[in-house]
Design a protein around this motif. Structure first.
Motif, PDB file in Angstrom:
ATOM      1  N   VAL A 150     -33.927  -8.373  14.594  1.00 50.90           N
ATOM      2  CA  VAL A 150     -33.534  -8.868  15.915  1.00 50.90           C
ATOM      3  C   VAL A 150     -32.525 -10.005  15.770  1.00 50.90           C
ATOM      4  N   GLU A 151     -32.694 -10.811  14.727  1.00 45.23           N
ATOM      5  CA  GLU A 151     -31.773 -11.919  14.477  1.00 45.23           C
ATOM      6  C   GLU A 151     -30.415 -11.418  13.994  1.00 45.23           C
ATOM      7  N   ILE A 152     -30.455 -10.441  13.096  1.00 48.34           N
ATOM      8  CA  ILE A 152     -29.251 -10.054  12.371  1.00 48.34           C
ATOM      9  C   ILE A 152     -28.387  -9.046  13.135  1.00 48.34           C
ATOM     10  N   ALA A 153     -29.036  -8.033  13.738  1.00 44.64           N
ATOM     11  CA  ALA A 153     -28.295  -6.900  14.310  1.00 44.64           C
ATOM     12  C   ALA A 153     -27.199  -7.316  15.294  1.00 44.64           C
ATOM     13  N   PRO A 154     -27.451  -8.260  16.211  1.00 42.42           N
ATOM     14  CA  PRO A 154     -26.388  -8.616  17.157  1.00 42.42           C
ATOM     15  C   PRO A 154     -25.144  -9.200  16.487  1.00 42.42           C
ATOM     16  N   ASP A 155     -25.278  -9.755  15.273  1.00 44.43           N
ATOM     17  CA  ASP A 155     -24.121 -10.313  14.578  1.00 44.43           C
ATOM     18  C   ASP A 155     -23.203  -9.231  14.004  1.00 44.43           C
ATOM     19  N   PHE A 156     -23.726  -8.021  13.898  1.00 42.22           N
ATOM     20  CA  PHE A 156     -22.940  -6.927  13.298  1.00 42.22           C
ATOM     21  C   PHE A 156     -22.910  -5.725  14.223  1.00 42.22           C
ATOM     22  N   PRO A 157     -22.195  -5.849  15.347  1.00 42.73           N
ATOM     23  CA  PRO A 157     -22.235  -4.781  16.362  1.00 42.73           C
ATOM     24  C   PRO A 157     -21.701  -3.440  15.864  1.00 42.73           C
TER      25      PRO A 157
END
Lengths: 321, 305
Positions: A106-113
């Motif tokens: 949840v933390e990481i995924a939004p940083d790598f769309p």
């Protein structure tokens, strides 16, 4: 001058075409990175994912499908760092193979769309939090558990059956409950004893749990997660039947392993890969079931025959004519 | 009831076995002034080398011997780093733990590849003694490595307390300067104890992989080596107290397994904590007792000129 420019353009176009024909396959290879909590040869959870990767690679070819993995990532913080690294390196799909990795995703995924992520076992894709690049996968392990439970009830002479689980959660909990339901549906007066080890890796405790189950009369055992190899060793030594799950465990004790529920993650991964190639980054959940072939029951006839012969010799089976 | 007690205590004895080897080895090392936190790594190397040897040759005695040699080599390395190079013992120990964990995993991967089982040491009934009701069933129908672990307790007690060597070991750990002035070779004693401790850690690992579990997988010991170090403190550097600590921890563990198996309605999360809770409570209750660690523990020896 105009003509010269045109020629150059044509030459460039042709060379692009030639390049894309010659090297296109390589440039378009689908690249997957997997983070696994235990080792790829654990005869359980991590191995089931590794085997799926190998199977897909064999099917698609090494030019079309490439994968890398990090194993034994039992420390979630380390796993999170690895997930971020793989995403930065531009992998098409990063798989966090363990329910403990959810909060990191949840933390990481939004940083790598532009990267797709997948995790399991769960059906939560976090789409309710507005995240669109996470897939989820789960095994309905209670289905195979039920099948094994039915068989176990039929095979048990004492009516006492022992179950060894790691921690009461995820697919382990589903499997154990399905197994118990299968036993009780077949033999309502059977006794299903369940013990939890509190760890996925304590082989010694799993082994003693198996000893204790047998001491209180169990003649059929099952268990889930990678520490059960200790219990399988005990089952083999004391001649008690074993039902495996997650991967085919027959090789560990062909004399006593009756059947295994095997996870085939390719059933979840193939449609996932298809979607990513078409441009969808996440949002769907895949479930392995007996119906879709994601769960398979691998039966080892040898153990069945051997056990039946032994029971007749020892007089445990009374053949009524 | 009788069957329950027999089952639980038999489990406890088996569970205590690896701890005993590792803890007694660590006790002797610490008494000479060397703290070795790498026990778990050495156990893993012992477990792997024994398992691999048995898998390839089927020879259990050879497997045990290889584990002892590998453990001894690790002991030699640890002694070199801690005694000769005078490294910070806490840090170097963790280093050796990670080294043993990594190397055993790597060797397992490249040389075996997948989880397999072997036929390990089978139970060996001791004539006459094994016929004693209950006691015989619990204590005297175990495998040879279990007997070895329990025999080690009086042997190590005797060596430490009744022989000149034991006196030297304790002197080196308490008053290295005094021992040195009396002509005791401190470096030699510390090498000896740490190598011996390494050998016992090797056997501790082998007791898992070729006697109790008969299987090897990565991180098979699951941190047992650290519990073994804790048991040395619990046992206040006395083999008999280390034995009681190991037995207490293992018995409560065996009882909690039994509670779960019998379906007694206590949440498994709680029963799993029991061995740790009981050990801590006993430790706290006995805290008033006068316990002093070896004065030179964790201190490299520097000869004052």
């Amino acid at each position: 001058m105009m003509k010269c420019k045109k020629n150059i353009i044509i030459i460039v176009m042709i060379s692009i075409l030639v390049f894309s024909l010659g090297f296109g396959a390589n440039a378009k290879a689908f690249r997957v990175a997997v983070i696994m909590p235990s080792s790829i040869n654990d005869l359980a959870f991590s191995q089931s994912m590794y085997d799926a990767m190998v199977a897909i690679q064999e099917e698609m070819g090494k030019e079309e499908f490439q994968f890398v993995y990090s194993e034994s990532m039992f420390v979630v913080a380390d796993a999170a760092a690895a997930i971020r690294d793989y995403a930065s390196e531009g992998y098409d799909l990063v798989i966090a193979h363990g329910s403990q990795y959810g909060s990191s995703l949840v933390e990481i995924a939004p940083d790598f769309p532009n990267t797709s992520f997948a995790w399991g076992t769960t059906v939560n894709t976090f789409s309710d939090q507005g995240i669109t690049n996470i897939f989820a996968y789960e095994a309905r392990s209670e289905e195979g558990g039920y099948v094994s439970g039915v068989l176990a009830a039929k095979l048990s002479q004492t009516g006492i059956i022992g179950v060894i689980g790691p921690i009461e959660t995820g697919d382990a909990k589903l499997y154990v409950e399905g197994f118990k339901a299968g036993v009780l549906a077949t033999k309502p007066d059977a006794q299903v004893n369940i013990s939890w080890i509190g760890s996925f890796s304590d082989v010694a405790l799993a082994s003693e749990a198996a000893q204790t189950h047998i001491n209180v009369g169990a003649d059929v055992l099952t268990g889930t997660a990678q520490m059960v190899v200790g219990a399988i060793g005990v089952a083999r030594q004391r001649g008690v039947l074993w039902f495996g799950t997650q991967a085919d465990q027959t090789s560990l004790a062909p004399e006593v392993v009756v059947a295994n529920q095997v996870y085939d993650w390719t059933v979840a991964l193939k449609p996932m890969i298809q979607l990513v190639r078409e441009g969808t980054r996440g949002g769907s959940a895949y479930v392995l079931t007996l119906a879709n072939g994601g769960l398979k029951i691998v039966v080892n006839q040898e153990a069945l025959v051997r056990k039946t012969i032994q029971d007749i010799i020892e007089g445990k089976i009374d053949i009524e004519l | 009831m009788e069957a329950i007690i027999i089952g639980v205590l038999k489990s406890a004895i088996r569970l205590a076995t690896p701890y005993l080897y590792a803890s007694i080895g660590e006790t002797i090392g610490q008494l000479s002034g060397v703290l070795n936190l790498g026990v778990d790594g050495v156990m893993l190397m012992g477990a792997f080398s024994a398992f691999f040897t048995v898998l390839k040759t089927g020879n259990l005695g050879l497997g045990l011997l290889v584990a002892i040699v590998v453990g001894g080599i690790f002991g030699l390395l640890i002694a070199f780093v801690n005694v000769t190079l005078k490294a910070q013992q806490g840090i170097s120990g963790i280093g050796f733990y990670i080294f043993g964990l990594g190397l055993s995993s790597l060797l397992f991967r490249t040389m075996i590849g997948t989880v397999q089982t072997v036929s390990g040491f089978s139970p060996l009934s001791i004539p006459l003694l094994s016929n004693i009701p209950i006691v015989g069933e619990i204590f005297f129908r175990q495998n040879i490595l279990v007997y070895g672990a329990f025999a080690l307790v009086p042997i190590s007690w005797f060596i430490l307390n009744k022989t000149p060597l034991g006196l030297s070991i304790r002197a080196v750990g308490q008053h290295p300067e005094a021992a040195d002035s009396l002509g005791v070779n401190i470096v030699r004693i510390r090498y000896l104890t740490v190598i011996f401790g390494g050998m016992l850690s090797g056997i501790a690992g082998a007791s898992l992989s070729i006697a109790l579990l008969n299987v090897f997988q990565q991180n098979l010991t699951n941190g047992m080596g650290f519990i073994a170090v804790a048991l040395v403190y619990f046992g206040a550097w006395r083999p008999l107290s280390v034995l009681s600590g190991a037995l207490l921890f293992s018995t409560v563990n065996a009882i909690q397994i039994w509670i779960q198996v019998k379906g007694i309605n206590i949440p498994s999360d709680f029963t799993l904590m029991l061995p740790y809770i009981v050990t801590i409570v006993v430790l706290a209750a006995m805290a008033k007792r006068y316990v002093r660690p070896p004065k030179a523990l964790n201190k490299p020896f520097e000869r004052g000129e």
